[in-house]
Write a protein that holds these residues in place. Sequence first.
Motif, PDB file in Angstrom:
ATOM      1  N   ALA A  44       0.819  -1.214   0.000  1.00 15.32           N
ATOM      2  CA  ALA A  44       0.000   0.000   0.000  1.00 15.32           C
ATOM      3  C   ALA A  44       0.849   1.259   0.000  1.00 15.32           C
ATOM      4  O   ALA A  44       0.457   2.282  -0.566  1.00 15.32           O
ATOM      5  N   ASP A  88       2.944   2.706  -4.395  1.00 20.24           N
ATOM      6  CA  ASP A  88       2.017   2.338  -5.487  1.00 20.24           C
ATOM      7  C   ASP A  88       2.615   2.643  -6.852  1.00 20.24           C
ATOM      8  O   ASP A  88       1.898   2.852  -7.830  1.00 20.24           O
ATOM      9  N   LEU A 120       1.818   5.920   5.815  1.00 20.16           N
ATOM     10  CA  LEU A 120       0.854   5.664   4.749  1.00 20.16           C
ATOM     11  C   LEU A 120      -0.039   6.872   4.531  1.00 20.16           C
ATOM     12  O   LEU A 120      -0.510   7.474   5.501  1.00 20.16           O
ATOM     13  N   ARG A 126      -4.842   5.045   1.719  1.00 15.87           N
ATOM     14  CA  ARG A 126      -4.295   3.712   1.415  1.00 15.87           C
ATOM     15  C   ARG A 126      -4.194   2.822   2.646  1.00 15.87           C
ATOM     16  O   ARG A 126      -3.328   1.962   2.722  1.00 15.87           O
TER      17      ARG A 126
END
Length: 396
Positions: free
Chosen positions: A35, A38, A66, A70
């Motif tokens: 995640a 990307d 993050l 995501r």
Amino acid sequence: MTVTEHVRPTAGPETAAQVLSAEQRHADELAFLAAYDDGARPPGWALTPRAVVTFIRGSDGEALKLPAGRRTGPDGTELPASMTISPKFVGERSLVERCVVTLAGERGLLLVGEPGTAKSMLSELLSAAVCGTSALTVQGTAGTTEDAFRYGWNYALLLAQGPTPQALVDSPVLTAMRTGRVARIEEVTRCLPEVQDALVSILSDRRMNVPELAGTGDGLIRAVPGFTVIATANLRDRGVSEMSSALKRRFNFETIHPISDADLETDLVRRQATAAVQRAGAAYTVDDAVLDALVTVFRDLRSGRSGEGWDVERPGTAMSTAEAVQVTVSLGLAAAYLPGGDALDLVPGHLLGVVRKDDQNDHARLLGYWDGPVRRRAEDGSAMWRRLWDLRESLR
């Protein structure tokens, strides 16, 4: 309750495994990195090449964050907002990057080196990060047949139906070809040359012919994009089969060297031994001074030269980091389950168990090491090495 009933393990999904695969041990990190980055990925890859390197080498203590959009994993679970990726392989970053680039180009990768230099571990980590599984593995031995690289048959179906796709039993390599994943071949040079040669056409043509199904749509199986092979080979093994020039040309070779930094090796031995002792249900209590002395002995005997510059006669056996971990685990378990003595007193006996494997002259080499560096360090006033010198008689 009888003794047999007492020791019988409980069956079922709740039964714990002794060793988990890399994708199981590090599932949280793999989901997070998928995640987190990307970016562009080669066909069939679970992570980007950059994320694969980060997974193996770690995030250098940095907590990766993050983005808010995501934080849901592929299975719908919520991911943490940040995570520090642990280092899993001690080695040059450039080596790991070359391995990743080789796999991204769908070329075979051959990891070679001394025994115990974590070739298999690196192979497993790469496979888990690239395609999500390290299970498509063939263990090379003198008894490995060509079927392990190609396919076999379900003989009950073969007799009942004749050669049909349903009767075909895929090898791990063929499964990797069909699904675009990484196949692992451990100790490829232990396979006979005629078995090794089955890989030549697989790696060059990226297809496998099934003569028994010729004339049907299943007679030719083509590799799906993403398929490649990681193989390992030990440099010190005796009685192995040399790879043909044709097969060598299908691989990029990467040599895995012993850990050059003593502090890094000591830290790795401590971490792996701690985990192993804890899996055995005990607390790790090996003193750092004992561990430092043990790693020093391994490094001196492995290199043939002490840290002070004294020459040391190298034993024929491999004084690997993996062996140092096993000795440390033994010391930890002895301290936990058989207390009553100093762990340092057990070091000579365990070293004998490591050294005296192939060549009986290695016993004399270990005694020579005691009469050289161990004695000199004791004379320099080190209490630790003085105690080891006093234990010389236990090496008889």
